[in-house]
Design a protein around this motif. Structure first.
Motif, PDB file in Angstrom:
ATOM      1  N   THR A 123      36.832  45.403  18.949  1.00 60.88           N
ATOM      2  CA  THR A 123      37.032  44.880  20.153  1.00 60.88           C
ATOM      3  C   THR A 123      35.587  43.904  20.446  1.00 60.88           C
ATOM      4  OG1 THR A 123      37.608  46.852  21.155  1.00 60.88           O
ATOM      5  CG2 THR A 123      37.301  44.870  23.030  1.00 60.88           C
ATOM      6  N   GLN A 124      34.525  43.567  20.939  1.00 56.76           N
ATOM      7  CA  GLN A 124      33.942  42.232  20.540  1.00 56.76           C
ATOM      8  C   GLN A 124      33.911  41.265  19.774  1.00 56.76           C
ATOM      9  OE1 GLN A 124      33.212  45.658  20.378  1.00 56.76           O
ATOM     10  NE2 GLN A 124      31.216  46.548  21.816  1.00 56.76           N
ATOM     11  N   ALA A 125      33.945  41.288  18.694  1.00 54.37           N
ATOM     12  CA  ALA A 125      33.917  40.122  17.721  1.00 54.37           C
ATOM     13  C   ALA A 125      35.748  39.688  17.629  1.00 54.37           C
ATOM     14  CB  ALA A 125      33.911  41.097  16.574  1.00 54.37           C
ATOM     15  N   TYR A 126      36.519  40.630  18.255  1.00 56.28           N
ATOM     16  CA  TYR A 126      38.133  39.769  18.320  1.00 56.28           C
ATOM     17  C   TYR A 126      38.320  39.161  18.953  1.00 56.28           C
ATOM     18  CZ  TYR A 126      42.797  40.015  18.632  1.00 56.28           C
ATOM     19  OH  TYR A 126      43.853  39.102  18.587  1.00 56.28           O
ATOM     20  N   ILE A 127      37.785  39.368  20.192  1.00 58.10           N
ATOM     21  CA  ILE A 127      37.288  38.505  21.510  1.00 58.10           C
ATOM     22  C   ILE A 127      36.130  37.486  21.681  1.00 58.10           C
ATOM     23  CG2 ILE A 127      36.438  38.322  24.029  1.00 58.10           C
ATOM     24  CD1 ILE A 127      39.779  40.101  23.885  1.00 58.10           C
ATOM     25  N   ILE A 128      35.388  37.694  21.160  1.00 59.05           N
ATOM     26  CA  ILE A 128      34.000  37.084  21.201  1.00 59.05           C
ATOM     27  C   ILE A 128      34.354  35.756  20.110  1.00 59.05           C
ATOM     28  CG2 ILE A 128      31.611  36.265  20.685  1.00 59.05           C
ATOM     29  CD1 ILE A 128      31.176  38.574  22.398  1.00 59.05           C
ATOM     30  N   SER A 129      34.979  35.787  18.556  1.00 58.03           N
ATOM     31  CA  SER A 129      35.269  34.664  18.231  1.00 58.03           C
ATOM     32  C   SER A 129      36.770  34.827  18.001  1.00 58.03           C
ATOM     33  CB  SER A 129      35.414  35.850  16.457  1.00 58.03           C
ATOM     34  OG  SER A 129      35.910  36.252  16.018  1.00 58.03           O
ATOM     35  N   GLY A 130      37.276  34.667  18.987  1.00 56.05           N
ATOM     36  CA  GLY A 130      38.497  34.152  18.865  1.00 56.05           C
ATOM     37  C   GLY A 130      39.572  34.548  17.914  1.00 56.05           C
ATOM     38  N   GLY A 131      39.495  36.014  17.835  1.00 54.16           N
ATOM     39  CA  GLY A 131      40.631  36.566  16.656  1.00 54.16           C
ATOM     40  C   GLY A 131      39.586  36.148  15.405  1.00 54.16           C
ATOM     41  N   LYS A 132      39.651  35.685  15.226  1.00 53.64           N
ATOM     42  CA  LYS A 132      39.398  35.029  13.736  1.00 53.64           C
ATOM     43  C   LYS A 132      38.053  35.227  13.030  1.00 53.64           C
ATOM     44  CE  LYS A 132      43.313  33.168  14.319  1.00 53.64           C
ATOM     45  NZ  LYS A 132      43.978  33.584  15.682  1.00 53.64           N
ATOM     46  N   GLY A 133      37.249  36.012  13.634  1.00 53.56           N
ATOM     47  CA  GLY A 133      35.810  36.339  12.625  1.00 53.56           C
ATOM     48  C   GLY A 133      35.030  34.762  12.460  1.00 53.56           C
ATOM     49  N   GLY A 134      35.285  33.747  12.712  1.00 53.05           N
ATOM     50  CA  GLY A 134      34.698  32.407  13.437  1.00 53.05           C
ATOM     51  C   GLY A 134      33.491  32.246  14.240  1.00 53.05           C
ATOM     52  N   PRO A 135      32.885  31.463  14.325  1.00 49.24           N
ATOM     53  CA  PRO A 135      32.825  30.545  12.753  1.00 49.24           C
ATOM     54  C   PRO A 135      31.921  30.938  12.064  1.00 49.24           C
ATOM     55  CG  PRO A 135      30.234  29.996  14.619  1.00 49.24           C
ATOM     56  CD  PRO A 135      31.846  31.429  14.662  1.00 49.24           C
ATOM     57  N   VAL A 136      33.367  30.113  10.909  1.00 49.83           N
ATOM     58  CA  VAL A 136      32.763  29.897   9.340  1.00 49.83           C
ATOM     59  C   VAL A 136      32.606  31.522   9.575  1.00 49.83           C
ATOM     60  CG1 VAL A 136      32.039  28.854   7.790  1.00 49.83           C
ATOM     61  CG2 VAL A 136      31.639  27.891   9.720  1.00 49.83           C
ATOM     62  N   ILE A 187      37.365  26.180   7.038  1.00 50.60           N
ATOM     63  CA  ILE A 187      36.434  24.702   5.776  1.00 50.60           C
ATOM     64  C   ILE A 187      36.646  23.986   7.009  1.00 50.60           C
ATOM     65  CG2 ILE A 187      37.652  23.059   4.201  1.00 50.60           C
ATOM     66  CD1 ILE A 187      39.698  25.150   3.262  1.00 50.60           C
ATOM     67  N   TYR A 188      36.615  23.363   7.793  1.00 48.37           N
ATOM     68  CA  TYR A 188      36.297  22.514   8.404  1.00 48.37           C
ATOM     69  C   TYR A 188      35.487  23.107   9.338  1.00 48.37           C
ATOM     70  CZ  TYR A 188      35.820  18.653  11.199  1.00 48.37           C
ATOM     71  OH  TYR A 188      35.276  17.325  12.800  1.00 48.37           O
ATOM     72  N   GLN A 189      34.566  24.041  10.029  1.00 50.17           N
ATOM     73  CA  GLN A 189      33.869  24.914  10.503  1.00 50.17           C
ATOM     74  C   GLN A 189      32.585  24.294   9.070  1.00 50.17           C
ATOM     75  OE1 GLN A 189      35.163  28.350  11.647  1.00 50.17           O
ATOM     76  NE2 GLN A 189      34.959  27.170  14.552  1.00 50.17           N
ATOM     77  N   ALA A 190      33.094  25.168   8.666  1.00 52.63           N
ATOM     78  CA  ALA A 190      31.690  24.785   6.953  1.00 52.63           C
ATOM     79  C   ALA A 190      31.149  23.713   6.674  1.00 52.63           C
ATOM     80  CB  ALA A 190      32.396  25.552   6.043  1.00 52.63           C
ATOM     81  N   VAL A 191      32.298  22.866   6.724  1.00 48.84           N
ATOM     82  CA  VAL A 191      31.687  20.991   6.920  1.00 48.84           C
ATOM     83  C   VAL A 191      31.089  20.893   8.126  1.00 48.84           C
ATOM     84  CG1 VAL A 191      32.699  18.878   6.631  1.00 48.84           C
ATOM     85  CG2 VAL A 191      33.956  20.369   5.137  1.00 48.84           C
TER      86      VAL A 191
END
Lengths: 302, 467
Positions: free
Chosen positions: A234-247, B438-442
């Motif tokens: 849950t927390q990772a989903y919300i905090i990363s906007g659902g995508k596991g980002g940044p990078v 990819i853009y974030q990695a850049v």
């Protein structure tokens, strides 16, 4: 068979609700997911599903860098957050075990994060707290010698994002704390009295009496917390906007699994990932159990 | 005695469980009468027998419904305003076609809706009418081809004199027409007029090249307050912007004959533009950008006051204007190379193959997309209307954000920059997600522009191979 039924019909009738639940809601879906894990089942293209044997499993370990990244992120998270959380919970439990006034109130207050922490709203709050112009940076910026605009956006920076999630998990130490507290109550006061008569310091008492007596409770907490940490979502989903980002820095295993299955519709692959996660958890649990013989004491003098 | 009582209790528990599990109300099964029921009883329980089915229903000039009473479900996404307007159109539709009941199933956003719809499609109980985005082709196994209804239930939207036909070409696969698009949409740059004017900065011109845009950013930067940047970093939040770039280079991401022409040079050019903006301070730093998903006014750096010019879908202007007291304006995307501003089908609806009645669903879409009273309710909430009379009447009376939208759309069309829409790359959602990664990695220095460009090309090539 007839006499078996005659003898046991009543208990089985009472067990029926559970049996139905187990076979229909647990065993059947598990069997289906095992089967699907060996197909290229895509939710949007059910008509072109093919049996591909271990294809998904092979792909995972040979040609899916995101899968490897998600394993790396998850292991880091589990191996850092679980020990930290247990240490924190134990220390607070020891404090809560003192004869203080209003100790009941403190116990309730320290348990609150556990009730709230798993919720979506706390995750949203976390995002705001740790953003570049969030409260944390405002507080840090007010310290002498620190310029708020030089501070990073903790959530948005791939170097730090995972640590905000670790902090969020450690903050929810309440349920482990309550179990430790129950364990502490079980330790006979005689041990401490004898130790203080012998001149042992509080710290020595803690390491020589409290920790060894608590090892069964530590084992229990360790396993429960490890399993739930592997399943963190849950927390990772919300905090990363659902995508596991940044990078992909917060790409937890369960988040990647969800992403594959529901966002990218690749349900066969997601099913295979679920089975790999089950295996990982089972193996680690087994290792902990095996090792427990050498560090868990049940106070039986053996 | 005890044993009997225990058996009874256990039986009651088991019964309770199964009763909870079954959610099909038996009384509602009018279209599958149980064979063992006596014929006399059947007549009295079937509501269809009460109303004679042969009475034709429908507004004047519209196809009529003569079938049995039917209930349809409509899955779509949108905010409260859109839900209200959609419900109003449904009520209007039901007043003309009393035998067709439509129930809306709104979701707050596309992701939420597709999580639900995909699960329901798998279970075989998805809505009869489903709104689709650029990912519609992924669902073609589930969608009814519409062309055979063009002469009947879809007569009004199939009339070229009254309805823009271009979107039918886009919402098709293998020659089948798969969707009815209520509106049209195109990308636009939105700017904060109040912010720029109060800083003493000029407004963006009606058209500009990439070079002119950069020069504008540099001149405005010095005038803007500390912490406010000329542009939003839109390098990767929309796959359509990079697709626009590749179209200008005449290297389209994906064409209707299922080919991709992207190359690393083109991708690097794109990354160079944006990393150049970061280096020159024309867009916020990576960490600030990371805090804004740029999907709606709530997640917009422009609305949060961090930047003066950003990319939106033109039909979002109403929502963006509603979210700020500052005055907003629209201008076209920077030009260069070939014309590339695609006019997209927007708010497109498909009919599920398991629909209770495809005819009734087609009638609803026909009405929803083309009836003047429906258009009067929807206004621009579902984009620039595809219905030609609705477009004329709305643009004549438009004011505020709607006027900005219609003016922009007319100006873009007249500028010679607009083109028909390319189809979306297969695996559209993975494209957006990975492009962003990819853009974030850049941005964070984990990959160089060359490496990033290479990864973008590999990504597009890999997805194209699945099409």
């Amino acid at each position: 068979m007839k006499s078996f039924l005659k003898k046991n019909s009543v208990p089985y009738l009472f067990l029926l609700p559970w049996l139905i639940g187990f076979f229909v809601m647990t065993l059947y879906p598990m069997a289906m997911s095992l089967y699907m894990s060996m197909t290229n089942y895509n939710i949007t293209r059910p008509n072109s599903t093919q049996f591909i044997g271990l294809g998904n499993y092979i792909q995972m370990f040979t040609s899916d860098p995101k899968f490897m990244k998600s394993l790396q992120v998850t292991f880091l998270y589990v191996f850092v957050s679980v020990p930290l959380k247990l240490i924190f919970a134990l220390l607070i439990a020891v404090l809560m075990n003192q004869k203080l006034r209003f100790v009941g109130v403190y116990r309730a207050i320290y348990y609150i994060p556990t009730l709230l922490g798993g919720s979506v709203s706390i995750a949203v709050l976390w995002r705001k707290l740790f953003s570049k112009d969030g409260v944390i940076n405002m507080l840090l910026g007010s310290l002498p010698g620190i310029n708020a605009s030089d501070l990073p956006g903790w959530i948005a920076n791939p170097k730090y994002a995972i640590w905000t999630l670790v902090i969020l998990t450690v903050w929810q130490f309440g349920s482990s704390m309550i179990i430790f507290l129950a364990g502490l109550k079980q330790i006979p006061q005689d041990y401490y009295e004898a130790a203080s008569i012998d001149g042992a310091s509080k710290v020595r008492q803690f390491f020589k009496i409290t920790v060894p007596s608590l090892t069964p409770v530590i084992l229990f907490n360790l396993i429960m917390q490890m399993i739930s940490a592997f399943q963190a979502f849950t927390q990772a989903y919300i905090i990363s906007g659902g995508k596991g980002g940044p990078v992909d820095s917060t790409l937890f295993y369960s988040l990647y699994l969800y992403n594959k299955g529901f966002y990218l519709s690749d349900m066969g692959y997601a099913s295979a990932m679920a089975w790999v996660l089950l295996l990982i958890i089972a193996v680690l649990t087994l290792i902990i159990f095996r090792s427990s013989g050498s560090w868990v004491s049940y106070g039986t003098g053996e | 005695m005890k044993k009997t009582l225990a058996l009874l209790m256990a039986a009651a528990m088991a019964f309770g469980l199964t009763a909870c599990g079954g959610d099909q109300p038996a009384a509602n099964n009018t279209d599958t009468p149980v064979a063992t029921t006596a014929p006399a009883a059947e007549v009295t329980t079937e509501p269809a027998a009460v109303e004679p089915p042969a009475v034709a229903e429908g507004p004047e000039g519209y196809p009529q419904y003569t079938g049995d009473p039917v209930e349809l479900r409509l899955a779509y996404w949108g905010n409260d305003d859109r839900v209200q307007r959609t419900d109003d159109v449904i009520a209007l539709f039901e007043s003309y076609y009393p035998s067709i009941k439509v129930t809306g199933e709104p979701a707050p956003g596309t992701n939420e809706m597709f999580d639900m719809v995909k699960t329901q499609l798998t279970a075989g109980n998805a809505a009869d009418i489903i709104q689709m985005g650029g990912n519609f082709a992924d669902f073609k196994e589930f969608i009814v081809p519409l062309q055979s209804y063009f002469g009947g239930e879809l007569a009004n939207v199939a009339d070229p004199a009254a309805f823009d036909q271009t979107t039918f070409d886009i919402y098709s696969a293998g020659g089948d027409r798969l969707g009815v698009c209520v509106g049209k949409n195109l990308l636009a740059l939105v700017y904060n007029k109040t912010l720029l004017e109060s800083a003493g900065a000029p407004l963006p011109p009606a058209t500009w090249t990439w070079e002119e845009m950069k020069a504008y950013g540099e001149s405005v930067k010095a005038l803007l307050p500390e912490g406010v940047y000329p542009f939003v970093d839109n390098a990767a939040n929309q796959a359509n912007y990079i697709a626009y770039w590749f179209r200008q280079l005449d290297k389209p991401v994906w064409t209707s004959d299922l080919q991709t022409f992207v190359d690393a040079d083109g991708a690097k050019g794109w990354l160079d533009v944006w990393t150049g903006y970061i280096a020159d301070g024309l867009v916020p730093d990576a960490e600030t950008t990371g805090g804004y998903a740029e999907t709606s006014p709530d997640t917009s750096a422009l609305i949060a006051g961090k930047a003066a010019v950003g990319l939106i879908w033109a039909n979002q202007i109403g929502a963006y204007q509603g979210a700020t007291t500052d005055e907003l304006g629209l201008t076209v995307l920077p030009t260069g190379g070939k014309p590339a501003l695609a006019t997209q089908g927007s708010q497109c609806f498909t009919i599920n193959k398991t629909a209770a009645s495809v005819e009734a669903a087609a009638l609803f879409l026909n009405f929803f997309a083309s009836h003047p009273e429906a258009a009067a309710i929807l206004q621009t909430n579902r984009g620039i209307p595809s219905s030609i009379p609705a477009l004329e009447s709305l643009s004549a009376s438009a004011e505020g954000a709607d006027k900005i939208l219609f003016d922009y759309s007319a100006f873009a069309a007249a500028s010679g920059q607009t083109i028909p829409q390319d189809p979306n790359l297969p695996g559209d959602q993975e494209f957006i997600q990975e492009l962003q990664r990819i853009y974030q990695a850049v941005q964070f220095g984990e990959a160089t522009n060359d490496e990033g460009a290479q990864q973008i090309v590999e990504l597009i090539t890999r997805l194209a191979a699945t099409g």
